[in-house]
Design an enzyme around this catalytic site. Structure first.
Site, short mmCIF file in Angstrom:
data_model
loop_
_atom_site.label_atom_id
_atom_site.label_comp_id
_atom_site.label_asym_id
_atom_site.label_seq_id
_atom_site.Cartn_x
_atom_site.Cartn_y
_atom_site.Cartn_z
N ARG A 100 0.87 -1.19 0.00
CA ARG A 100 0.00 0.00 0.00
C ARG A 100 0.90 1.22 0.00
O ARG A 100 1.68 1.44 0.93
CB ARG A 100 -0.92 0.00 1.23
CG ARG A 100 -1.62 1.33 1.42
CD ARG A 100 -2.77 1.29 2.39
NE ARG A 100 -3.92 0.61 1.83
CZ ARG A 100 -5.18 0.80 2.24
NH1 ARG A 100 -5.44 1.63 3.23
NH2 ARG A 100 -6.17 0.15 1.67
N HIS B 15 -7.32 0.73 -6.70
CA HIS B 15 -7.54 -0.08 -5.50
C HIS B 15 -8.20 -1.40 -5.94
O HIS B 15 -9.38 -1.64 -5.69
CB HIS B 15 -8.44 0.69 -4.53
CG HIS B 15 -8.45 0.16 -3.13
ND1 HIS B 15 -7.69 -0.93 -2.73
CD2 HIS B 15 -9.12 0.58 -2.02
CE1 HIS B 15 -7.90 -1.16 -1.44
NE2 HIS B 15 -8.77 -0.26 -0.98
N GLN C 163 -10.24 -3.83 -3.53
CA GLN C 163 -11.57 -3.35 -3.11
C GLN C 163 -12.61 -3.60 -4.19
O GLN C 163 -13.73 -4.03 -3.90
CB GLN C 163 -11.49 -1.84 -2.80
CG GLN C 163 -12.81 -1.26 -2.31
CD GLN C 163 -13.20 -1.76 -0.94
OE1 GLN C 163 -12.41 -1.68 -0.02
NE2 GLN C 163 -14.41 -2.26 -0.79
N ASP D 88 -17.16 7.23 -2.07
CA ASP D 88 -15.88 7.07 -1.38
C ASP D 88 -15.58 8.43 -0.76
O ASP D 88 -16.18 9.45 -1.13
CB ASP D 88 -14.81 6.67 -2.41
CG ASP D 88 -13.41 6.49 -1.82
OD1 ASP D 88 -13.30 6.31 -0.59
OD2 ASP D 88 -12.43 6.54 -2.60
N CYS E 273 -16.56 1.86 0.22
CA CYS E 273 -15.39 1.02 0.53
C CYS E 273 -14.96 1.19 1.99
O CYS E 273 -14.24 0.35 2.52
CB CYS E 273 -14.24 1.34 -0.42
SG CYS E 273 -13.65 3.03 -0.32
N ARG F 66 -13.59 -8.34 1.50
CA ARG F 66 -12.18 -8.10 1.23
C ARG F 66 -11.39 -9.38 1.55
O ARG F 66 -10.50 -9.78 0.81
CB ARG F 66 -11.66 -6.94 2.11
CG ARG F 66 -12.25 -5.57 1.80
CD ARG F 66 -11.87 -5.11 0.43
NE ARG F 66 -10.43 -5.11 0.26
CZ ARG F 66 -9.62 -4.11 0.67
NH1 ARG F 66 -10.12 -3.02 1.21
NH2 ARG F 66 -8.31 -4.18 0.47
#
Ligand code: CP
Ligand code: NVA
Length: 305
Positions: free
Chosen positions: A101, A128, A131, A220, A260, A288
């Site tokens: 990340r 991402h 996700q 988001d 998310c 996830r």
């Protein structure tokens, strides 16, 4: 598939296979007979905060028989300026895979190139992918396998962030209709739109047009990690793009709201909407784990092929 660096780099079949395996691993949780990561150590190298991604990878790697090793950017020499290429060549000789990340997509790509071990994008400024796989898994659970085919999905808020871009590539690969509703300055730039070249993506500054007849309404945070300085200006631009009951009155009848997480109530989503859709939003979070177990299993299987 040797790495998961972006949705862009996946084919439609690879996405569908990962989803099918994700459903299977979810159903078989606690009863896995095959442990594809047995005897392996996988590093999690994170330079940004995380709750869901970190925990789901740590738990997922353990459940598949492996050992997760969390390496905060600040605690390893990477944080003091050691190049990612050198870090990668060292770790590549010791560990079996990595989830990273960070900020730049090039860092994850360089790591994969130099480490020569399966590498997963656990969020960059660009994409991402983990996700979006979890979101597609959730969508299929609620509406049926492959149901995205005839669906309109809306993404409301920052149309030029990692989440919107991963949704865009999912729409391109799978062919569903995606509407991005964002302020003009936060719609994907022309160059990116040309690169993606996807007739089933609608770009609009009108949030109602974006949500109209959509089955999935996604949002988001307006302020992604690393953009904290832009908070005040951005929030002013984004107020008309809040996901609230009024906006949802334009959606398809059987709609779901996806987020998310982490969510900022009163900003991109009202507390009322978040709580009304909590069952599906927290299923996305749980998924996830299952989606990433599918990714880990696939990468471990492909490692020697
Ligand atoms: N959705 C997501 O990636 O959450 P975290 O930042 O908590 O990992
Ligand atoms: N766009 C958000 C996603 C958080 C999971 C960010 O990058 O901060």
């Amino acid at each position: 598939m040797k790495n998961l660096l972006s949705i862009e780099q996946l084919s439609a079949d690879e996405i569908k296979d990962l989803l099918a395996l994700g459903h299977q691993l979810k159903a078989e949780r606690g009863q896995h007979t095959v442990l594809p990561l047995k005897g392996q150590t996988w590093a999690l190298i994170f330079s940004k905060s995380s709750t869901r991604t970190r925990v789901s990878f740590e738990v997922g790697i353990s459940e598949l028989g492996g050992r997760p090793m969390f390496l905060s950017f600040h605690d390893i020499q990477l944080g003091r300026g050691e190049p990612i290429e050198d870090t990668a060549r060292v770790l590549g000789r010791m560990i079996h895979g990595a989830a990273i990340r960070t900020y730049g997509q090039d860092e994850v790509e360089n790591f994969a190139h130099y480490a020569q071990i399966p590498t997963i994008n656990a969020l960059t400024d660009e994409e991402h992918p983990c996700q979006i796989l979890a979101d597609l898994l959730t969508l299929e659970e609620v509406y049926g396998v492959g149901s995205w085919k005839d669906m309109k999905v809306a993404f409301i808020g920052d149309g030029d962030n990692n989440m919107s871009r991963s949704w865009m590539w999912a729409a391109k690969r799978l062919g569903f209709t995606l509407a991005i509703g964002a302020p003009d300055a936060y719609l994907p730039v022309e160059e990116y739109r040309k690169r993606i070249d996807c007739p089933n993506i609608i770009y609009t500054t009108d949030p109602i047009e974006a949500v109209k007849d959509a089955t999935i309404i996604n949002t988001d945070t307006w302020i992604s990690m690393g953009q904290e300085d832009e908070k005040q200006t951005k929030e002013l631009h984004f107020l008309p793009y809040q996901v609230n009951n009024e906006l949802l009155s334009h959606a398809a009848k059987q709609h779901s709201v996806f987020h998310c997480l982490p969510a900022y109530r009163g900003k991109e989503i009202t507390a009322e909407v978040l709580e009304a859709f909590a069952p599906v939003i927290f299923t996305e979070a749980e998924n996830r784990l299952h989606a990433q177990k599918a990714v880990l299993t696939t990468l471990a299987q492909n490692r020697y092929s």
